[in-house]
Scaffold this active site. Structure first.
Site, short mmCIF file in Angstrom:
data_model
loop_
_atom_site.label_atom_id
_atom_site.label_comp_id
_atom_site.label_asym_id
_atom_site.label_seq_id
_atom_site.Cartn_x
_atom_site.Cartn_y
_atom_site.Cartn_z
N LYS A 13 0.84 -1.22 0.00
CA LYS A 13 0.00 0.00 0.00
C LYS A 13 0.87 1.26 0.00
O LYS A 13 0.66 2.16 -0.80
CB LYS A 13 -0.92 0.03 1.24
N ARG A 127 11.87 -5.63 4.56
CA ARG A 127 11.42 -4.22 4.50
C ARG A 127 12.34 -3.32 5.32
O ARG A 127 12.73 -3.63 6.42
CB ARG A 127 9.99 -4.11 5.03
P1 ADP Z 1 1.32 -1.88 7.42
O1 ADP Z 1 1.57 -0.84 6.37
O2 ADP Z 1 2.44 -2.86 7.50
O3 ADP Z 1 -0.01 -2.51 7.32
P2 ADP Z 1 0.89 0.38 9.09
O4 ADP Z 1 2.09 1.23 9.04
O5 ADP Z 1 -0.28 0.77 8.27
O6 ADP Z 1 1.33 -1.12 8.79
O7 ADP Z 1 0.40 0.22 10.58
C1 ADP Z 1 1.27 -0.15 11.63
C2 ADP Z 1 0.47 -0.35 12.91
O8 ADP Z 1 -0.19 0.89 13.25
C3 ADP Z 1 -0.68 -1.36 12.79
O9 ADP Z 1 -0.24 -2.68 13.04
C4 ADP Z 1 -1.63 -0.86 13.89
O10 ADP Z 1 -1.17 -1.19 15.19
C5 ADP Z 1 -1.50 0.66 13.75
N1 ADP Z 1 -2.48 1.21 12.80
C6 ADP Z 1 -2.23 1.82 11.60
N2 ADP Z 1 -3.36 2.22 11.01
C7 ADP Z 1 -4.36 1.82 11.84
C8 ADP Z 1 -5.79 1.92 11.77
N3 ADP Z 1 -6.41 2.50 10.73
N4 ADP Z 1 -6.51 1.40 12.80
C9 ADP Z 1 -5.91 0.83 13.86
N5 ADP Z 1 -4.59 0.70 13.98
C10 ADP Z 1 -3.81 1.20 12.98
P1 ADP Z 2 2.27 -1.81 3.21
O1 ADP Z 2 2.28 -0.30 3.17
O2 ADP Z 2 1.04 -2.40 2.59
O3 ADP Z 2 2.54 -2.35 4.58
P2 ADP Z 2 4.82 -1.64 1.80
O4 ADP Z 2 4.55 -0.73 0.68
O5 ADP Z 2 5.57 -1.10 2.96
O6 ADP Z 2 3.46 -2.34 2.30
O7 ADP Z 2 5.58 -2.92 1.23
C1 ADP Z 2 6.07 -3.96 2.09
C2 ADP Z 2 7.46 -4.40 1.63
O8 ADP Z 2 7.36 -5.10 0.40
C3 ADP Z 2 8.42 -3.24 1.37
O9 ADP Z 2 9.71 -3.65 1.75
C4 ADP Z 2 8.31 -3.01 -0.14
O10 ADP Z 2 9.51 -2.46 -0.69
C5 ADP Z 2 8.06 -4.42 -0.66
N1 ADP Z 2 7.15 -4.47 -1.81
C6 ADP Z 2 6.07 -3.69 -2.06
N2 ADP Z 2 5.44 -4.06 -3.20
C7 ADP Z 2 6.14 -5.13 -3.69
C8 ADP Z 2 5.99 -5.98 -4.85
N3 ADP Z 2 5.01 -5.79 -5.73
N4 ADP Z 2 6.91 -6.95 -5.00
C9 ADP Z 2 7.91 -7.13 -4.12
N5 ADP Z 2 8.10 -6.38 -3.01
C10 ADP Z 2 7.24 -5.39 -2.80
#
Ligand code: ADP
Ligand code: ADP
Length: 209
Positions: A13, A127
């Site tokens: 995302k 990551r």
């Molecule tokens: P990822 O991108 O790996 O899904 P985020 O950076 O979005 O992780 O979120 C990291 C942590 O922050 C989540 O595991 C949760 O604890 C908290 N968090 C983020 N967004 C939300 C949300 N919309 N509602 C509740 N908790 C959230």
């Molecule tokens: P989210 O915001 O949903 O938690 P991230 O954008 O942080 O996810 O992506 C998680 C990890 O996977 C990062 O290290 C990113 O560089 C890698 N990544 C994201 N998209 C891809 C893809 N299509 N293929 C391989 N690695 C990816």
């Protein structure tokens, strides 16, 4: 353009939101980045959120909705935005709908990035993030130009404390239980599209465009 990116933790995302920001010049609104900023500044909200985040749980809906209420009112949101990681529960989706109604706004599209759990677990180990900007890298799939350094600032990259394997498994469990029902919620509103997030980053971006 008001977009919502929905998908599992580590689904890409943040990575895709960043590409959209560059193309459309609208802000990315990541509740995860906002919470990490609070953590860094040791605000009351940050101290409250930390225990949930470190254990892989969701921060309570009320806390998130209050934080978002202020953010969507900001000037830079006037021409649109990309929601990344919010809403994550049905009460948050309903809360968002109320906020949007009050602002006389509508979401234009919800894009679901699908990635299998096994792929996520493998990905999260690699990551790396630049904490100040939220820019995200991967040691294999999106390496920085210089090892462990942010491309734009040259500052050091870090591993998120919640990216350990056991915490990732917990976050995936919560995603399936609490966030996935949002797919049905938005499907019933006929505003949802799906992309395969297991394709290479550029391909996913093209599909979203
Ligand atoms: P990822 O991108 O790996 O899904 P985020 O950076 O979005 O992780 O979120 C990291 C942590 O922050 C989540 O595991 C949760 O604890 C908290 N968090 C983020 N967004 C939300 C949300 N919309 N509602 C509740 N908790 C959230
Ligand atoms: P989210 O915001 O949903 O938690 P991230 O954008 O942080 O996810 O992506 C998680 C990890 O996977 C990062 O290290 C990113 O560089 C890698 N990544 C994201 N998209 C891809 C893809 N299509 N293929 C391989 N690695 C990816």
């Amino acid at each position: 353009m008001k977009l919502l990116l929905l998908g599992p933790p580590g689904g890409g995302k943040g990575t895709q939101a960043n590409c959209l920001v560059n193309k459309y010049s609208i802000p990315q609104i990541s509740t995860g980045d906002m919470l990490r900023e609070h953590l860094k500044n040791k605000t009351e909200l940050g101290i409250e959120a930390k225990k949930f985040m470190d254990s892989g749980n969701l921060v309570p809906d009320e806390v998130i909705l209050n934080m978002m209420k202020n953010r969507l009112n900001d000037k830079d949101c006037k021409n649109g935005y990309i929601l990344d990681g919010f809403p994550r529960t049905l009460p948050q989706a309903e809360g968002l709908e109320n906020l949007l109604n009050n602002l006389n706004q509508n979401l234009d599209a919800v894009i679901v990035i699908n990635v299998d759990d096994e792929v996520i677990i493998e990905r999260m180990g690699g990551r790396r993030i630049h904490p100040a900007s939220g820019r995200t890298y991967h040691v294999t799939f999106k390496p920085p130009k210089k090892e462990n350094k942010d491309d734009l600032t040259g500052e050091k990259l870090i591993i998120r404390t919640d990216d350990q394997k056991e915490t990732v498994k917990k976050r995936l469990y919560i995603y399936h239980k609490q966030t996935k029902p949002l797919i049905n919620y938005y499907q019933s509103k006929k505003m949802i599209s799906f992309v395969n997030g297991e394709n290479p980053i550029d391909e996913v971006t093209q599909n979203i465009f």
